[in-house]
Design an enzyme around this catalytic site. Structure first.
Site, mmCIF file in Angstrom:
data_model
loop_
_atom_site.group_PDB
_atom_site.id
_atom_site.type_symbol
_atom_site.label_atom_id
_atom_site.label_comp_id
_atom_site.label_asym_id
_atom_site.label_seq_id
_atom_site.Cartn_x
_atom_site.Cartn_y
_atom_site.Cartn_z
ATOM 1 N N ARG A 94 0.749 -0.877 -0.545
ATOM 2 C CA ARG A 94 -0.348 0.030 -0.054
ATOM 3 C C ARG A 94 0.722 1.010 0.314
ATOM 4 N NH1 ARG A 94 -5.177 -0.131 3.390
ATOM 5 N NH2 ARG A 94 -3.441 -0.137 5.558
ATOM 6 N N ASP A 95 2.012 1.240 0.178
ATOM 7 C CA ASP A 95 3.001 2.273 -0.336
ATOM 8 C C ASP A 95 4.108 2.354 -0.788
ATOM 9 O OD1 ASP A 95 3.853 5.480 0.190
ATOM 10 O OD2 ASP A 95 5.034 4.606 2.597
ATOM 11 N N LEU A 96 4.185 1.423 -2.548
ATOM 12 C CA LEU A 96 5.207 1.355 -2.598
ATOM 13 C C LEU A 96 5.867 2.349 -3.251
ATOM 14 C CD1 LEU A 96 4.413 -1.962 -4.627
ATOM 15 C CD2 LEU A 96 6.049 -1.721 -2.569
ATOM 16 N N ASN A 149 10.718 3.729 -0.626
ATOM 17 C CA ASN A 149 10.382 2.701 0.550
ATOM 18 C C ASN A 149 11.344 1.653 -0.749
ATOM 19 O OD1 ASN A 149 9.034 3.555 2.240
ATOM 20 N ND2 ASN A 149 7.399 3.657 1.586
#
Length: 299
Positions: free
Chosen positions: A125-127, A131
């Site tokens: 959900r936060d690629l 990250n």
């Protein structure tokens, strides 16, 4: 040395120490540590249970170490992780000359990482390039997917099925039909359906498509908050740049200009794959397993 400061804590570079209640300070091996904001102290009559020094889990990417304070002291939660000396994907790619071999290797590794997560019912959900960390300890650069603060574990029913003489545990979750409603992530990598607040694991596929496209063509923008140059594709509307997912939500019939640059090194196979990964309708995107197969064929 502080590496990054976020909303939920700060990341520092340190060396290893023995496991104690107080934050690590001296005589420590090089590592990366993330400390979260102080938690309220909880008392526990079972002293032996209270003073357990570690509670570790592993998803293949990350190990957590929980260090408990004494009852009369503030309690901090530390995450001690491998220090990735190659920096994040932004730093690694933008500090080097374009290299098709590196692009192919990173495409394959990132796809494999997302497939691993989805097989284990985890939606990141936060690629984003921030990250995705790079380790160079083994010589060739190795991708490490990091920061699972927004990730979602999609739990489901399990059952035992027979395969020959063996009993195999089958998880009944279809992660691509597990619907989520919390609109979260980073704007430039969010799929159209995330902006609407109704999405599945296919949102990770969209984010990965944005990252790969930007990496190959070195498309960047300046982050308004940090003022850093970041990898990320966008749609230009007048003098403004708009995240691809947001633009597709406003105009689902919009055709993405892939590749953007006239003298692009992007192959036709990669172009078609990116078009599929960035499809407006998530059902038209490949799932992580299908993507892994197609990526193996391309790289």
């Amino acid at each position: 040395m502080e590496l990054r400061n976020g909303t939920q804590g700060r990341i520092t570079r340190l060396r290893r120490s023995c496991k104690r209640a107080k934050p690590p300070s001296v005589n420590m091996r090089r590592d990366a540590s993330k400390v979260l904001h102080p938690l309220p102290v909880e008392t526990n009559e079972d002293d032996e249970e209270l003073m357990k020094e570690e509670d570790c889990f592993s998803t293949g990417f990350l190990k957590r170490e929980r260090i408990l304070g004494y009852p009369e002291e503030p309690c901090y939660l530390w995450f001690v992780m491998e220090f990735c000396d190659g920096g994040d994907l932004n730093q690694y790619i933008l500090s080097r000359r374009p290299d098709p071999w590196t692009n192919r290797s990173f495409m394959k590794q990132m796809t494999s990482a997302v497939a691993f997560l989805h097989k284990n019912n985890i939606i990141h959900r936060d690629l984003k390039p921030d990250n995705i960390l790079i380790s160079q300890k083994s010589g060739d650069p190795v991708i490490k997917v990091a920061d699972f603060g927004l990730s979602k574990v999609c739990a489901g029913l399990s059952c035992m099925e027979s395969e020959g003489d063996n009993q195999v545990n089958k998880n009944m979750v279809n992660i691509n039909k597990f619907w989520l409603s919390s609109a979260c992530g980073s704007d430039f990598y969010m799929a159209p359906e995330v902006w609407e607040g109704h999405y599945t694991a296919k949102a990770d596929i969209f984010a990965l498509g944005i990252i790969i496209w930007a990496m190959i063509e070195r498309i960047t923008f300046i982050d308004a908050e940090s003022k850093r140059e970041l990898l990320g594709t966008y749609v230009r509307q007048g003098t403004e740049i708009v995240p691809v997912g947001e633009a597709l939500l406003e105009n689902p019939k919009m055709v993405l200009n892939i590749p953007q640059k006239t003298r692009s090194i992007m192959s036709e196979g990669v172009k078609r794959l990116l078009q599929d990964m960035l499809a407006v309708n998530p059902q038209d995107r490949p799932d992580a397993s299908q993507l892994e197969v197609r990526m193996d064929q391309l790289t």
